[in-house]
Write a protein that holds these residues in place. Structure first.
Motif, PDB file in Angstrom:
ATOM      1  N   ASP A  85      40.222  29.072  38.837  1.00 58.18           N
ATOM      2  CA  ASP A  85      39.303  28.940  39.972  1.00 58.18           C
ATOM      3  C   ASP A  85      39.037  30.266  40.680  1.00 58.18           C
ATOM      4  OD1 ASP A  85      41.754  29.316  41.167  1.00 58.18           O
ATOM      5  OD2 ASP A  85      41.745  27.440  42.300  1.00 58.18           O
ATOM      6  N   GLY A  86      39.652  31.353  40.188  1.00 59.10           N
ATOM      7  CA  GLY A  86      39.405  32.664  40.782  1.00 59.10           C
ATOM      8  C   GLY A  86      40.259  32.990  41.989  1.00 59.10           C
ATOM      9  N   TYR A  87      41.245  32.168  42.296  1.00 59.44           N
ATOM     10  CA  TYR A  87      42.167  32.418  43.405  1.00 59.44           C
ATOM     11  C   TYR A  87      43.539  32.823  42.871  1.00 59.44           C
ATOM     12  CZ  TYR A  87      38.942  30.285  46.784  1.00 59.44           C
ATOM     13  OH  TYR A  87      37.864  29.999  47.580  1.00 59.44           O
ATOM     14  N   LEU A  88      44.304  33.535  43.709  1.00 57.75           N
ATOM     15  CA  LEU A  88      45.664  33.911  43.353  1.00 57.75           C
ATOM     16  C   LEU A  88      46.444  32.662  42.954  1.00 57.75           C
ATOM     17  CD1 LEU A  88      47.902  36.170  43.354  1.00 57.75           C
ATOM     18  CD2 LEU A  88      48.402  35.436  45.699  1.00 57.75           C
ATOM     19  N   SER A  89      47.007  32.669  41.758  1.00 54.65           N
ATOM     20  CA  SER A  89      47.761  31.505  41.295  1.00 54.65           C
ATOM     21  C   SER A  89      49.101  31.426  42.018  1.00 54.65           C
ATOM     22  CB  SER A  89      47.990  31.577  39.783  1.00 54.65           C
ATOM     23  OG  SER A  89      48.896  32.622  39.465  1.00 54.65           O
ATOM     24  N   LEU A  90      49.630  30.228  42.121  1.00 52.42           N
ATOM     25  CA  LEU A  90      50.924  30.034  42.777  1.00 52.42           C
ATOM     26  C   LEU A  90      52.012  30.784  42.019  1.00 52.42           C
ATOM     27  CD1 LEU A  90      52.622  28.751  44.956  1.00 52.42           C
ATOM     28  CD2 LEU A  90      52.645  26.634  43.634  1.00 52.42           C
ATOM     29  N   TYR A  91      51.928  30.751  40.707  1.00 48.62           N
ATOM     30  CA  TYR A  91      52.890  31.470  39.868  1.00 48.62           C
ATOM     31  C   TYR A  91      52.866  32.969  40.181  1.00 48.62           C
ATOM     32  CZ  TYR A  91      54.466  33.648  35.476  1.00 48.62           C
ATOM     33  OH  TYR A  91      55.085  34.436  34.542  1.00 48.62           O
ATOM     34  N   SER A  92      51.661  33.544  40.349  1.00 42.93           N
ATOM     35  CA  SER A  92      51.544  34.967  40.670  1.00 42.93           C
ATOM     36  C   SER A  92      52.037  35.261  42.083  1.00 42.93           C
ATOM     37  CB  SER A  92      50.091  35.433  40.512  1.00 42.93           C
ATOM     38  OG  SER A  92      49.678  35.360  39.160  1.00 42.93           O
ATOM     39  N   ALA A  93      51.815  34.335  43.006  1.00 43.48           N
ATOM     40  CA  ALA A  93      52.317  34.514  44.370  1.00 43.48           C
ATOM     41  C   ALA A  93      53.839  34.581  44.377  1.00 43.48           C
ATOM     42  CB  ALA A  93      51.828  33.378  45.263  1.00 43.48           C
ATOM     43  N   VAL A  94      54.473  33.768  43.548  1.00 46.55           N
ATOM     44  CA  VAL A  94      55.936  33.806  43.441  1.00 46.55           C
ATOM     45  C   VAL A  94      56.383  35.159  42.897  1.00 46.55           C
ATOM     46  CG1 VAL A  94      57.939  32.817  42.258  1.00 46.55           C
ATOM     47  CG2 VAL A  94      56.198  31.313  43.235  1.00 46.55           C
ATOM     48  N   HIS A  95      55.651  35.685  41.933  1.00 47.82           N
ATOM     49  CA  HIS A  95      55.964  37.017  41.412  1.00 47.82           C
ATOM     50  C   HIS A  95      55.863  38.068  42.516  1.00 47.82           C
ATOM     51  CE1 HIS A  95      56.982  37.007  37.236  1.00 47.82           C
ATOM     52  NE2 HIS A  95      55.968  36.228  36.909  1.00 47.82           N
ATOM     53  N   TYR A  96      54.829  37.974  43.360  1.00 51.72           N
ATOM     54  CA  TYR A  96      54.684  38.926  44.462  1.00 51.72           C
ATOM     55  C   TYR A  96      55.909  38.883  45.369  1.00 51.72           C
ATOM     56  CZ  TYR A  96      49.920  40.841  44.174  1.00 51.72           C
ATOM     57  OH  TYR A  96      48.808  41.555  43.819  1.00 51.72           O
ATOM     58  N   MET A  97      56.355  37.691  45.703  1.00 50.57           N
ATOM     59  CA  MET A  97      57.503  37.570  46.600  1.00 50.57           C
ATOM     60  C   MET A  97      58.779  38.083  45.942  1.00 50.57           C
ATOM     61  SD  MET A  97      56.718  34.022  48.667  1.00 50.57           S
ATOM     62  CE  MET A  97      56.498  32.959  47.243  1.00 50.57           C
ATOM     63  N   GLN A  98      58.954  37.751  44.674  1.00 52.27           N
ATOM     64  CA  GLN A  98      60.116  38.237  43.940  1.00 52.27           C
ATOM     65  C   GLN A  98      60.108  39.761  43.873  1.00 52.27           C
ATOM     66  OE1 GLN A  98      61.975  36.164  40.271  1.00 52.27           O
ATOM     67  NE2 GLN A  98      60.508  37.604  39.407  1.00 52.27           N
ATOM     68  N   ASP A  99      58.942  40.348  43.608  1.00 56.47           N
ATOM     69  CA  ASP A  99      58.827  41.810  43.555  1.00 56.47           C
ATOM     70  C   ASP A  99      59.132  42.436  44.908  1.00 56.47           C
ATOM     71  OD1 ASP A  99      58.120  41.726  40.886  1.00 56.47           O
ATOM     72  OD2 ASP A  99      55.969  41.954  41.238  1.00 56.47           O
ATOM     73  N   CYS A 100      58.683  41.781  45.982  1.00 56.99           N
ATOM     74  CA  CYS A 100      58.890  42.324  47.322  1.00 56.99           C
ATOM     75  C   CYS A 100      60.379  42.440  47.642  1.00 56.99           C
ATOM     76  CB  CYS A 100      58.178  41.446  48.345  1.00 56.99           C
ATOM     77  SG  CYS A 100      58.081  42.170  49.993  1.00 56.99           S
ATOM     78  N   SER A 101      61.150  41.407  47.322  1.00 52.42           N
ATOM     79  CA  SER A 101      62.590  41.478  47.593  1.00 52.42           C
ATOM     80  C   SER A 101      63.255  42.524  46.707  1.00 52.42           C
ATOM     81  CB  SER A 101      63.242  40.108  47.393  1.00 52.42           C
ATOM     82  OG  SER A 101      63.095  39.648  46.068  1.00 52.42           O
ATOM     83  N   THR A 102      62.770  42.670  45.472  1.00 49.40           N
ATOM     84  CA  THR A 102      63.308  43.690  44.576  1.00 49.40           C
ATOM     85  C   THR A 102      63.015  45.093  45.105  1.00 49.40           C
ATOM     86  OG1 THR A 102      63.033  42.222  42.664  1.00 49.40           O
ATOM     87  CG2 THR A 102      63.294  44.571  42.211  1.00 49.40           C
ATOM     88  N   PHE A 103      61.780  45.309  45.600  1.00 52.65           N
ATOM     89  CA  PHE A 103      61.419  46.602  46.173  1.00 52.65           C
ATOM     90  C   PHE A 103      62.313  46.937  47.364  1.00 52.65           C
ATOM     91  CE2 PHE A 103      56.727  46.111  44.680  1.00 52.65           C
ATOM     92  CZ  PHE A 103      57.091  46.471  43.395  1.00 52.65           C
ATOM     93  N   GLN A 104      62.566  45.949  48.219  1.00 57.62           N
ATOM     94  CA  GLN A 104      63.427  46.203  49.372  1.00 57.62           C
ATOM     95  C   GLN A 104      64.825  46.614  48.921  1.00 57.62           C
ATOM     96  OE1 GLN A 104      64.801  42.928  51.840  1.00 57.62           O
ATOM     97  NE2 GLN A 104      64.623  44.197  53.679  1.00 57.62           N
ATOM     98  N   SER A 105      65.367  45.903  47.938  1.00 62.40           N
ATOM     99  CA  SER A 105      66.702  46.223  47.449  1.00 62.40           C
ATOM    100  C   SER A 105      66.753  47.623  46.853  1.00 62.40           C
ATOM    101  CB  SER A 105      67.140  45.183  46.407  1.00 62.40           C
ATOM    102  OG  SER A 105      67.296  43.907  47.007  1.00 62.40           O
ATOM    103  N   GLU A 106      65.726  47.986  46.103  1.00 61.11           N
ATOM    104  CA  GLU A 106      65.679  49.334  45.527  1.00 61.11           C
ATOM    105  C   GLU A 106      65.638  50.388  46.639  1.00 61.11           C
ATOM    106  OE1 GLU A 106      65.906  50.286  42.402  1.00 61.11           O
ATOM    107  OE2 GLU A 106      65.822  48.330  41.406  1.00 61.11           O
TER     108      GLU A 106
END
Length: 234
Positions: A16-37
């Motif tokens: 549908d051209g919107y951010l998928s829920l699966y991709s949103a979860v990846h964004y959040m997972q990446d964000c916590s990883t970036f903070q830890s790094e």
């Protein structure tokens, strides 16, 4: 709080051209990883300490969806620690600063040598610090399996689904379950409970129950052990 800005890529959108829920979860997972790094507690540092954070549960509240090309901000912060558990909030905001997603997560601090949970050391707690919890309804980690679930043909865990911990990445379980979940545009709340870690070559047996306002998918092994439970509410 740790945050970063991004722009919704074509590869992150659904049909549908919107951010998928699966991709949103990846964004959040990446964000916590970036903070830890950033804090010096990243993947390699934790490997040297023989420690790791294992995700135990997600609760994701969807309030809006970002279009292809839209600018978004992703943020995360620790809201508390207790014994071996860490509690972390996440949020996605649109360009105007309005919430798209509010989320909560529970993590277990693991000793990777003993493969057992361990009390979080004070140094780690101090580095992450704690901030005010999001204003949302906290539903807990456990998801009750409904009666009368239907099993579907088993499929194997693929190599591409494995992360640096040697087991299936947290977001990949959601991707596995998508076939039996409502469309992203219909989901208001997504909850995930992680039970056991699946590894490359394990067989996954989906068990599904579709109700009027709730779809539940249990990803199990052939012997009945549950790897993850995904519950989507409309």
């Amino acid at each position: 709080m740790y945050s970063f800005k991004s722009r919704v890529r074509y590869s992150e959108t659904g049909a549908d051209g919107y951010l998928s829920l699966y991709s949103a979860v990846h964004y959040m997972q990446d964000c916590s990883t970036f903070q830890s790094e950033t804090l010096g507690l990243g993947v390699e540092a934790m490997r040297e300490k023989r420690r790791a954070w294992f995700l135990s549960a997600w609760q994701i509240e969807i309030q809006g969806r970002a279009r292809l090309g839209e600018e978004i901000t992703v943020g995360t912060w620790a809201r508390g620690f207790k014994a071996m558990y860490g509690y972390r909030n996440f949020a996605l905001w649109d360009r105007a600063g309005e919430f798209l997603i509010r989320a909560d997560s529970t993590w277990v601090y693991m000793n990777t040598e003993t493969r057992r949970p361990e009390r979080i050391d004070q140094e780690t707690i101090d580095l992450y610090s704690q901030e005010k919890a999001l204003d949302m309804e906290y539903m807990g980690r456990k998801i009750e399996l409904p009666e009368g679930m239907t099993e579907y043909p088993a499929f194997p865990v693929r190599r591409v689904q494995i992360d640096t911990n040697g087991h299936v990445n947290n977001a990949k379980y959601i991707e596995m379950a998508e076939e039996w979940l409502p469309k992203d545009s219909e989901i208001k709340t997504l909850r995930v409970a992680y039970k056991h870690a699946a590894v490359h070559g394990d067989m996954i047996v989906p068990a599904v129950k579709k109700e009027e306002n709730r779809h539940t998918v249990a990803l199990k092994g052939p012997e009945g052990q549950v790897y993850a439970v995904i519950e989507a509410s409309k």
